[in-house]
Design a protein around this motif. Structure first.
Motif, PDB file in Angstrom:
ATOM      1  N   ASN A 104       0.829  -1.200   0.000  1.00  0.00           N
ATOM      2  CA  ASN A 104       0.000   0.000   0.000  1.00  0.00           C
ATOM      3  C   ASN A 104       0.864   1.251   0.000  1.00  0.00           C
ATOM      4  N   GLU A 105       0.251   2.311  -0.487  1.00  0.00           N
ATOM      5  CA  GLU A 105       0.970   3.563  -0.690  1.00  0.00           C
ATOM      6  C   GLU A 105       0.171   4.697  -0.064  1.00  0.00           C
ATOM      7  N   ASP A 106       0.890   5.636   0.541  1.00  0.00           N
ATOM      8  CA  ASP A 106       0.257   6.828   1.092  1.00  0.00           C
ATOM      9  C   ASP A 106       1.165   8.004   0.778  1.00  0.00           C
ATOM     10  N   ARG A 161       4.107   9.860  -0.340  1.00  0.00           N
ATOM     11  CA  ARG A 161       5.511   9.501  -0.623  1.00  0.00           C
ATOM     12  C   ARG A 161       5.928   8.194   0.030  1.00  0.00           C
ATOM     13  N   THR A 216       5.558   4.104   0.789  1.00  0.00           N
ATOM     14  CA  THR A 216       5.069   2.830   0.267  1.00  0.00           C
ATOM     15  C   THR A 216       5.499   1.706   1.205  1.00  0.00           C
ATOM     16  N   GLN A 249       5.502  -2.508   1.847  1.00  0.00           N
ATOM     17  CA  GLN A 249       5.400  -3.790   1.166  1.00  0.00           C
ATOM     18  C   GLN A 249       5.540  -4.909   2.193  1.00  0.00           C
ATOM     19  N   ARG A 298       9.967   8.239  -0.593  1.00  0.00           N
ATOM     20  CA  ARG A 298      10.479   8.946  -1.773  1.00  0.00           C
ATOM     21  C   ARG A 298      10.551  10.440  -1.483  1.00  0.00           C
TER      22      ARG A 298
END
Lengths: 114, 113
Positions: free
Chosen positions: B55-57, B59, B61, B63, B76
């Motif tokens: 899932n990503e929120d 900047r 991520t 895993q 990021r």
């Protein structure tokens, strides 16, 4: 909505003294817990409660007592303070005991036992 | 082997860099995974849960690799405000009770101008 409130923020005790760390939440959370955090170690669970009147031991319960007479409050009692109990103590609460719900932590109590 | 292991760091990175943290856990029956952020002398705060599909929120991520028993956090375009200690948290029991959450010791990130 204050969240999780811990008092006091700082405390110095002499060996053998007793004291109570206070924790209160105003979010109507069922689940409350106490952790201690020591340098170089992860947070370790002391005691937890899944609701008023129900408490259980965590990983490091020796030397500590808890009670949960109301949903809002979960005090931690140090029975006879020892230097090994010098630590930062965090109270945390959650909507439910199910792990899908994250914790809200209080700002911590820094305890020094001399 | 310890239950939840993290590289303590510190990770010193320049602004704008991409940085990744890994966390390994010992119990293959673990069901729930989280990343918390802790600023210096502050309380931990939930950053994100980690789902099986990743899932990503913004900047960030997260895993999960169940076969290798590790989770990761990727940041990021690092900001100065990302400087903190990142805690990996794992539920080691199948039952799902909060009482079984295990916290890693944390990975310290320092983002420099």
């Amino acid at each position: 909505n204050a969240g999780v409130t811990q008092t006091p923020k700082f405390q110095v005790l002499k060996t053998g003294q007793s004291m109570t760390l206070q924790c209160a939440q105003d979010m109507n959370h069922e689940y409350m817990s106490w952790y201690r955090q020591d340098p170089g170690m992860g947070l370790r669970l002391i005691h937890y409660s899944v609701g008023a009147g129900i408490t259980d031991q965590g990983e490091v319960p020796n030397g500590y007592n808890v009670s949960r007479s109301t949903t809002e409050d979960f005090p931690l009692r140090l029975l006879s303070a020892a230097p090994s109990q010098t630590s930062v103590y965090f109270c945390a609460s959650s909507y439910s005991s199910h792990v899908l719900y994250g914790y809200t932590f209080g700002s911590g109590t820094r305890l020094t036992v001399v | 082997r310890k239950e939840v292991e993290q590289d303590p760091g510190p990770f010193n990175v320049p602004e704008g860099a991409t940085v990744a943290f890994n966390c390994t856990y010992s119990n293959s029956a673990s069901q729930s995974f989280f990343w918390y952020r802790q600023d210096c002398r502050k309380e931990p705060k939930l950053l994100m849960s980690v789902y099986s599909s990743g899932n990503e929120d913004g900047r960030f991520t997260a895993q999960l690799n169940r076969a290798s028993q590790y989770i990761s956090l990727l940041i990021r375009d690092s900001k100065l405000s990302d400087s903190a200690t990142y805690l990996c948290v794992v539920n080691l029991n199948y039952g799902g009770s909060q009482g079984n959450l295990i916290f890693g010791k944390g990975t310290k990130l320092s983002v420099k101008p």
